[in-house]
Design a protein around this motif. Structure first.
Motif, PDB file in Angstrom:
ATOM      1  N   LEU A   1      42.289 -25.530  55.318  1.00 33.99           N
ATOM      2  CA  LEU A   1      41.132 -26.012  56.094  1.00 33.99           C
ATOM      3  C   LEU A   1      40.236 -24.856  56.514  1.00 33.99           C
ATOM      4  CD1 LEU A   1      42.225 -28.844  58.530  1.00 33.99           C
ATOM      5  CD2 LEU A   1      40.470 -28.885  56.774  1.00 33.99           C
ATOM      6  N   MET A   2      40.880 -23.750  56.948  1.00 30.44           N
ATOM      7  CA  MET A   2      40.129 -22.563  57.370  1.00 30.44           C
ATOM      8  C   MET A   2      39.307 -22.004  56.212  1.00 30.44           C
ATOM      9  SD  MET A   2      40.148 -21.346  60.407  1.00 30.44           S
ATOM     10  CE  MET A   2      39.815 -19.616  60.148  1.00 30.44           C
ATOM     11  N   LEU A   3      39.942 -21.975  55.034  1.00 29.12           N
ATOM     12  CA  LEU A   3      39.273 -21.430  53.847  1.00 29.12           C
ATOM     13  C   LEU A   3      38.046 -22.275  53.498  1.00 29.12           C
ATOM     14  CD1 LEU A   3      40.179 -19.059  51.940  1.00 29.12           C
ATOM     15  CD2 LEU A   3      40.722 -20.863  50.299  1.00 29.12           C
ATOM     16  N   LEU A   4      38.268 -23.611  53.497  1.00 25.38           N
ATOM     17  CA  LEU A   4      37.151 -24.507  53.177  1.00 25.38           C
ATOM     18  C   LEU A   4      36.058 -24.384  54.235  1.00 25.38           C
ATOM     19  CD1 LEU A   4      39.053 -27.695  51.969  1.00 25.38           C
ATOM     20  CD2 LEU A   4      37.839 -26.014  50.592  1.00 25.38           C
ATOM     21  N   GLY A   5      36.505 -24.286  55.514  1.00 27.53           N
ATOM     22  CA  GLY A   5      35.553 -24.133  56.619  1.00 27.53           C
ATOM     23  C   GLY A   5      34.748 -22.851  56.450  1.00 27.53           C
ATOM     24  N   GLY A   6      35.431 -21.758  56.056  1.00 25.51           N
ATOM     25  CA  GLY A   6      34.776 -20.464  55.855  1.00 25.51           C
ATOM     26  C   GLY A   6      33.727 -20.557  54.755  1.00 25.51           C
ATOM     27  N   LEU A   7      34.087 -21.244  53.655  1.00 23.34           N
ATOM     28  CA  LEU A   7      33.142 -21.392  52.539  1.00 23.34           C
ATOM     29  C   LEU A   7      31.913 -22.192  52.985  1.00 23.34           C
ATOM     30  CD1 LEU A   7      35.512 -22.060  49.507  1.00 23.34           C
ATOM     31  CD2 LEU A   7      34.108 -20.043  49.935  1.00 23.34           C
ATOM     32  N   ALA A   8      32.200 -23.257  53.735  1.00 18.96           N
ATOM     33  CA  ALA A   8      31.086 -24.085  54.231  1.00 18.96           C
ATOM     34  C   ALA A   8      30.207 -23.262  55.160  1.00 18.96           C
ATOM     35  CB  ALA A   8      31.632 -25.309  54.953  1.00 18.96           C
ATOM     36  N   ASP A   9      30.847 -22.450  56.040  1.00 17.84           N
ATOM     37  CA  ASP A   9      30.089 -21.598  56.959  1.00 17.84           C
ATOM     38  C   ASP A   9      29.193 -20.654  56.169  1.00 17.84           C
ATOM     39  OD1 ASP A   9      31.319 -22.781  59.032  1.00 17.84           O
ATOM     40  OD2 ASP A   9      32.766 -21.175  59.417  1.00 17.84           O
ATOM     41  N   TYR A  10      29.755 -20.080  55.101  1.00 16.10           N
ATOM     42  CA  TYR A  10      28.994 -19.119  54.290  1.00 16.10           C
ATOM     43  C   TYR A  10      27.755 -19.811  53.688  1.00 16.10           C
ATOM     44  CZ  TYR A  10      27.745 -16.000  50.502  1.00 16.10           C
ATOM     45  OH  TYR A  10      27.045 -15.204  49.663  1.00 16.10           O
ATOM     46  N   TRP A  11      28.021 -20.972  53.128  1.00 19.21           N
ATOM     47  CA  TRP A  11      26.933 -21.711  52.469  1.00 19.21           C
ATOM     48  C   TRP A  11      25.836 -22.071  53.479  1.00 19.21           C
ATOM     49  CZ3 TRP A  11      24.802 -26.630  52.756  1.00 19.21           C
ATOM     50  CH2 TRP A  11      23.954 -26.960  51.687  1.00 19.21           C
TER      51      TRP A  11
ATOM     52  N   LEU B   1      34.348 -16.546  63.965  1.00 20.11           N
ATOM     53  CA  LEU B   1      35.031 -16.281  65.235  1.00 20.11           C
ATOM     54  C   LEU B   1      35.285 -17.581  65.982  1.00 20.11           C
ATOM     55  CD1 LEU B   1      33.385 -13.038  66.611  1.00 20.11           C
ATOM     56  CD2 LEU B   1      35.752 -13.386  65.915  1.00 20.11           C
ATOM     57  N   VAL B   2      34.293 -18.449  66.001  1.00 20.53           N
ATOM     58  CA  VAL B   2      34.449 -19.746  66.676  1.00 20.53           C
ATOM     59  C   VAL B   2      35.565 -20.540  65.991  1.00 20.53           C
ATOM     60  CG1 VAL B   2      33.326 -21.957  67.127  1.00 20.53           C
ATOM     61  CG2 VAL B   2      32.102 -19.838  67.565  1.00 20.53           C
ATOM     62  N   ASP B   3      35.567 -20.518  64.628  1.00 20.89           N
ATOM     63  CA  ASP B   3      36.609 -21.251  63.893  1.00 20.89           C
ATOM     64  C   ASP B   3      38.001 -20.742  64.249  1.00 20.89           C
ATOM     65  OD1 ASP B   3      34.724 -22.719  62.757  1.00 20.89           O
ATOM     66  OD2 ASP B   3      34.951 -21.981  60.704  1.00 20.89           O
ATOM     67  N   PHE B   4      38.122 -19.382  64.321  1.00 16.76           N
ATOM     68  CA  PHE B   4      39.432 -18.812  64.652  1.00 16.76           C
ATOM     69  C   PHE B   4      39.876 -19.213  66.045  1.00 16.76           C
ATOM     70  CE2 PHE B   4      39.479 -15.724  61.098  1.00 16.76           C
ATOM     71  CZ  PHE B   4      40.800 -15.926  60.724  1.00 16.76           C
ATOM     72  N   ALA B   5      38.920 -19.149  66.976  1.00 18.63           N
ATOM     73  CA  ALA B   5      39.246 -19.532  68.350  1.00 18.63           C
ATOM     74  C   ALA B   5      39.676 -20.994  68.382  1.00 18.63           C
ATOM     75  CB  ALA B   5      38.040 -19.310  69.250  1.00 18.63           C
ATOM     76  N   GLU B   6      38.956 -21.832  67.612  1.00 15.99           N
ATOM     77  CA  GLU B   6      39.310 -23.260  67.570  1.00 15.99           C
ATOM     78  C   GLU B   6      40.701 -23.453  67.004  1.00 15.99           C
ATOM     79  OE1 GLU B   6      34.969 -25.353  67.040  1.00 15.99           O
ATOM     80  OE2 GLU B   6      36.399 -25.413  65.383  1.00 15.99           O
ATOM     81  N   LEU B   7      41.020 -22.657  65.958  1.00 17.78           N
ATOM     82  CA  LEU B   7      42.340 -22.770  65.327  1.00 17.78           C
ATOM     83  C   LEU B   7      43.440 -22.399  66.322  1.00 17.78           C
ATOM     84  CD1 LEU B   7      43.867 -23.147  62.565  1.00 17.78           C
ATOM     85  CD2 LEU B   7      43.891 -20.669  62.462  1.00 17.78           C
ATOM     86  N   ASP B   8      43.211 -21.295  67.057  1.00 12.13           N
ATOM     87  CA  ASP B   8      44.206 -20.866  68.045  1.00 12.13           C
ATOM     88  C   ASP B   8      44.424 -21.946  69.097  1.00 12.13           C
ATOM     89  OD1 ASP B   8      44.446 -18.596  66.719  1.00 12.13           O
ATOM     90  OD2 ASP B   8      43.264 -17.344  68.081  1.00 12.13           O
ATOM     91  N   VAL B   9      43.297 -22.467  69.603  1.00 11.66           N
ATOM     92  CA  VAL B   9      43.412 -23.497  70.651  1.00 11.66           C
ATOM     93  C   VAL B   9      44.110 -24.733  70.086  1.00 11.66           C
ATOM     94  CG1 VAL B   9      42.087 -25.037  72.133  1.00 11.66           C
ATOM     95  CG2 VAL B   9      41.434 -22.652  71.938  1.00 11.66           C
TER      96      VAL B   9
END
Ligand SMILES: Nc1ncnc2c1ncn2[C@@H]1O[C@H](COP(=O)(O)OP(=O)(O)OP(=O)(O)O)[C@@H](O)[C@H]1O
Ligand SMILES: [Mg+2]
Length: 454
Positions: free
Chosen positions: A19-29, A163-171
């Motif tokens: 999910l993080m990987l897909l989220g990262g790709l979407a963020d990049y795009w 950074l927001v995604d990582f924080a969300e993942l941690d929470v």
């Protein structure tokens, strides 16, 4: 064996990683598309502004000085913009001569801005071209800028999103952990209840307070306990019935042997009769002990039918009952009884103390001293039998409580059930049975510590 939390993490982590990987790709795009649109829009506005500011001085097309200053900055500076305006024949009217146009002349619609990426003097550029009309004919206005500003804006956007995604993942992980721990609490409570169960006092688990998912498990456990309870009950009944069945004929046998021993008979016969008498007495003792053990095992809830029992009269009664036996054995039997009271079963407590006194008298050699005590210490009522006999080695203090276990070479007749009975009755009273050594010198100190009287 993995815990439920570990299993859950093992299952969730790969899914979350994907999910993080897909989220990262979407963020990049999103970062790339958003910055390109915004910056292209600015370039187009610059081209349109340049077109609007064209003036014809002496029949010659000119860009206003202010506009020229706004458009021309050095190609090396970050975020630099360049421009060129070419006339109908491709002649340079203003700006950088070699600036590549966005679209081949004639292919672009008039008055519309087209974009392309291009290389110019070793720089990567984004180019916007506008075909416009003037009194002197069609014009091409080209505005270009280097890509640094876009790239750094993209980087900032992407970094912020990640950074927001990582924080969300941690929470999310933390919340899952807390949620699972919270969800597992009823299981932990059930485990505590199972651990609290003792073999002899099996109590049903409370179904009403359990969450829905656990109910079938608790019902199954309760069913198992029911079966165990029934089995314990029938085993206890069997032992009690067998002991009882044995007792009647054995008592008859003993009475007849007593008579026979009193009748005149040859010495050899007398000696045989004495041996038989001893054996039958042992049999009667075993039957009595088995009955006492069966009585001691609580099959219903602990404490059912218990009443207040005064310990002092119990101690005094036991000492009185055994005084003749002590005198015959050359022992000094005494009582040190303080007023104390427990909630319990008087008959069971008499069995318990009877066995402790019996042991002390049986195993203490002549000339010894046996003291029976009761009282209250730090709010805990207690019963205690102390002797100055041979004592029990520390390594044997657990084993002697086992059924039918006697220390090797133990004198006298016994079947090894006395301390098992004491242990069982103590447990039925939620009391602690400990075997130790008297404070002064050697010997044995048997102590039953009851829960505080309320
Ligand atoms: N006061 C004591 N001093 C020394 N040894 C003891 C004492 N009490 C018990 N023991 C040892 O512990 C063993 C177990 O005692 P327990 O009362 O269970 O069985 P028993 O006395 O042999 O038989 P039963 O009590 O059934 O007639 C005894 O055989 C004895 O060796
Ligand atoms: Mg005994």
């Amino acid at each position: 064996m993995m815990t439920i939390r570990q299993r859950l993490l093992l299952l969730l982590l790969p899914a979350l990683a994907i999910l993080m990987l897909l989220g990262g790709l979407a963020d990049y795009w999103i970062a790339v598309a958003t910055t390109r649109n915004a910056y292209d829009q600015a370039l187009a506005s610059a081209a349109l502004a340049a077109a609007a500011s064209m003036r014809s001085d002496d029949g010659k097309l000119q860009v206003s000085a202010a506009q020229r200053a706004a458009l021309t900055r050095g190609p090396d500076a970050e975020g630099s913009t360049l421009y060129s305006i070419t006339g109908p024949a491709g002649e340079l009217i203003a700006g950088a001569a070699q600036l590549p146009a966005a679209a081949a002349s004639g292919s672009a619609r008039s008055d519309s801005v087209t974009f392309r990426d291009a290389d110019f003097q070793g720089l990567k550029l984004r180019v916007a071209s506008l075909r416009s009309r003037s009194d002197a004919g069609p014009l091409t206005i080209t505005v270009a800028e280097t890509l640094q500003r876009r790239a750094s804006t993209q980087r900032v956007m992407l970094l912020g999103k990640l950074l927001v995604d990582f924080a969300e993942l941690d929470v999310t992980l933390l919340l899952i952990w807390i949620g699972v721990s919270f969800g597992l609490r009823p299981l932990a409570r059930l485990r505590e209840q199972v651990e609290e169960q003792s073999a002899s006092t099996l109590q049903r688990f409370n179904v009403a307070e359990a969450p829905g998912e656990l109910r079938p498990l608790i019902l199954a456990l309760n069913h198992l306990l029911e079966l165990r309870h029934d089995a314990a009950l029938s085993q206890r009944r069997f032992v009690a019935d067998a002991a009882h069945q044995m007792r009647t004929p054995v008592t008859g046998l003993l009475a007849q042997l007593e008579l026979l021993l009193q009748a005149p008979a040859a010495v050899a016969v007398k000696s045989e009769l004495t041996t038989i008498n001893r054996g039958v007495q042992q049999l009667a003792h075993t039957a009595n002990q088995l009955l006492a053990l069966a009585r001691a095992e609580p099959v219903s809830a602990v404490g059912e039918g218990f009443k207040a029992v005064a310990l002092r009269p119990l101690v005094e009664h036991l000492v009185e009952r055994n005084i003749d036996r002590a005198v015959t054995a050359g022992l000094d039997l005494g009582a040190d009884a303080q007023t104390a009271q427990v909630i319990g079963d008087a008959w069971l407590l008499e069995d318990l103390l009877g066995n402790l006194v019996d042991n002390a008298l049986k195993y203490t050699p002549a000339g010894g001293r046996v003291t029976v005590r009761c009282g209250t210490e730090q709010a805990h009522p207690f019963l205690e039998v102390e002797d100055d006999g041979p004592g029990i080695a520390e390594s044997e203090r657990l084993r002697v409580r086992e059924r039918f276990y006697r220390l090797p070479g133990s004198p006298g007749t016994g079947c090894g059930l006395g301390l098992a009975i004491v242990d069982e009755i103590s447990r039925a009273h939620r009391a602690v049975f400990s075997i130790g050594v008297p404070a002064i010198g050697g010997g044995t100190r048997m102590r039953i510590r009851f829960p505080p009287a309320t």
